[in-house]
Design a protein around this motif. Structure first.
Motif, short mmCIF file in Angstrom:
data_model
loop_
_atom_site.label_atom_id
_atom_site.label_comp_id
_atom_site.label_asym_id
_atom_site.label_seq_id
_atom_site.Cartn_x
_atom_site.Cartn_y
_atom_site.Cartn_z
N ARG A 189 0.80 -1.18 0.09
CA ARG A 189 -0.03 0.26 0.22
C ARG A 189 1.10 1.20 -0.08
N PRO A 190 0.84 2.09 -1.13
CA PRO A 190 1.69 3.31 -1.02
C PRO A 190 1.89 4.03 0.26
N ASN A 191 2.87 4.44 0.52
CA ASN A 191 3.09 5.45 1.79
C ASN A 191 2.88 4.40 2.96
N VAL A 192 2.63 3.25 3.05
CA VAL A 192 2.89 2.34 4.15
C VAL A 192 4.05 1.33 4.18
N PRO A 193 4.86 1.48 5.07
CA PRO A 193 6.17 0.78 5.06
C PRO A 193 6.20 -0.69 5.31
N THR A 194 5.14 -1.11 4.45
CA THR A 194 5.00 -2.96 4.64
C THR A 194 4.79 -3.33 3.40
N ILE A 195 5.27 -4.80 3.18
CA ILE A 195 4.94 -5.52 1.82
C ILE A 195 4.54 -6.79 2.25
#
Length: 401
Positions: A189-195
């Motif tokens: 999710r762009p601007n969220v630091p997870t993947i």
């Protein structure tokens, strides 16, 4: 953390509390040269004769295979040396437990594709904040879960469908691509630091969730690539039990559980916290300092760990390694002070929880004894009980070998 201290192998290789002081009695056994006559040890009512658990897993086949899968999942510290803080390792024996590692909307996928079992390992580059079960916002944290399905076709479909339902959770989710593993499903999710990522491999699906201190798609994807590389290498060393043979899995293939002192041998069923055999990786996953624990495991040649209610048995290279493992675990025992061990148990060492410890979450007493290639550990909230247990543990090892 995913465990309380009492069910974390890192703290002592021990699980649930077992108290009640017991009266002493003589035990059978043949004394060995340079060893005490175990028939005279104060062992309470704990059984110390040679024993074996010959049952197969039956309906608990998924759980037993899940404990075996501790050898299939790479500890975080072996993904990147910075990920030295263990956040736990756990069997994923059913769909409900699997939902702790994927979105709740994944339940129909797991059910339809006949999820079998799994194992998950968690690590970070720093401890969780006090009182919290999630990493700090500035931490790097990696969760690697490996899910087992009946066959490769089911796993391939599951990976794609898990990605589809995960993406649909939020309209802000976006796909990303891995150039190193183009068959992997990756999203963020762009601007969220997870993947998040899913990759099918034979009858398995590798599921990743990675947090970084900043939201950078290229950086996050590089961590997916790094983690998948380590995960695939480790998974390649594991031989799964054929799906139609899970019920036939022996519950104690190495006769380690039979060498561990228990309150009552009757009616013991596989339980991931109190009656199970793991690979040494499980010991690493649950260590506050995974790097130090991995070095200890490697240097001692640790092979398998058996957990029972209130204790454990670890098999290592030789007697010197058993002593080294004992000393290494004691050095990282936390809020414990030394306590005199029974004088008639060679090499035994005991600890007592001090005022800085949490008596609600940690055992008050813990004892260790090395014997040939084995290290036995017992715990209790009663001092007379722990002293009888360590005596019984020594006698059981002597009678078993």
């Amino acid at each position: 953390m995913i465990y309380s201290t009492k069910i974390r192998i890192a703290s002592a290789l021990c699980c649930a509390t077992m108290a009640a002081a017991l009266t002493g009695c003589a035990v059978s056994g043949t004394p060995v040269a340079a060893e005490p006559d175990v028939r005279g040890l104060e062992t309470g009512t704990y059984a110390t004769d040679r024993h074996s658990y010959d049952d197969t897993a039956g309906s608990e086949g998924a759980l037993v295979e899940g404990t075996r899968m501790s050898a299939a999942v790479v500890p975080a510290v072996r993904i990147d040396p910075s990920l030295s803080y263990g956040r736990g390792g756990t069997v994923v024996p059913d769909v409900e437990r699997a939902l702790d590692f994927v979105a709740n909307v994944s339940k129909p996928v797991l059910e339809n594709r006949k999820f079998v079992t799994g194992y998950a390992a968690l690590g970070s580059d720093k401890a969780d904040p006090d009182g919290q079960k999630r990493p700090a916002s500035d931490a790097t944290a990696v969760t690697t879960a490996v899910f087992r399905f009946p066959d490769a076709a089911s796993a391939t479909l599951a990976a794609r469908e898990l990605e589809d339902v995960d993406l649909a959770v939020s309209p802000d989710n976006r796909k990303l691509a891995s150039t190193k593993y183009p068959e992997a499903y990756v999203h963020w999710r762009p601007n969220v630091p997870t993947i998040g990522a899913f990759l099918a491999h034979k009858e398995f699906v590798i599921s990743l969730f990675i947090q970084r201190p900043r939201a950078d798609a290229a950086d996050l994807t590089s961590w997916v690539d790094k983690t998948l590389g380590a995960a695939l290498t480790q998974l390649g060393t594991f031989t799964p039990t054929p799906f139609d043979k899970l019920e036939d899995l022996p519950i104690d293939p190495e006769r380690l559980l039979a060498r561990a002192v228990v309150k009552d041998r009757a009616g013991l069923d596989p339980d991931q916290h109190s009656f199970a055999v793991y690979s040494p990786a499980h010991l690493v996953n649950n260590a506050d300092d995974q790097a130090a624990r991995q070095r200890l495991v490697d240097s001692t040649g640790a092979e398998h760990i058996a957990l029972v209610d209130g204790g454990s048995i670890t098999r290592v290279r030789d007697f010197a390694a058993a002593q080294a493992l004992m000393n290494g675990l004691i050095d990282t025992a936390g809020h414990y002070d030394t306590l005199p061990a029974p004088a008639d148990i060679p090499g035994a060492k005991c600890l007592q929880l001090n005022n800085e410890g949490d008596a609600e979450q940690e055992y008050k007493y813990r004892c260790y004894v090395p014997y040939k290639r084995y290290l036995g550990i017992v715990s209790s909230d009663q001092e007379p009980d722990v002293r009888q247990k360590i005596s019984a543990q020594f006698a059981l090892l002597a009678n078993s070998l």
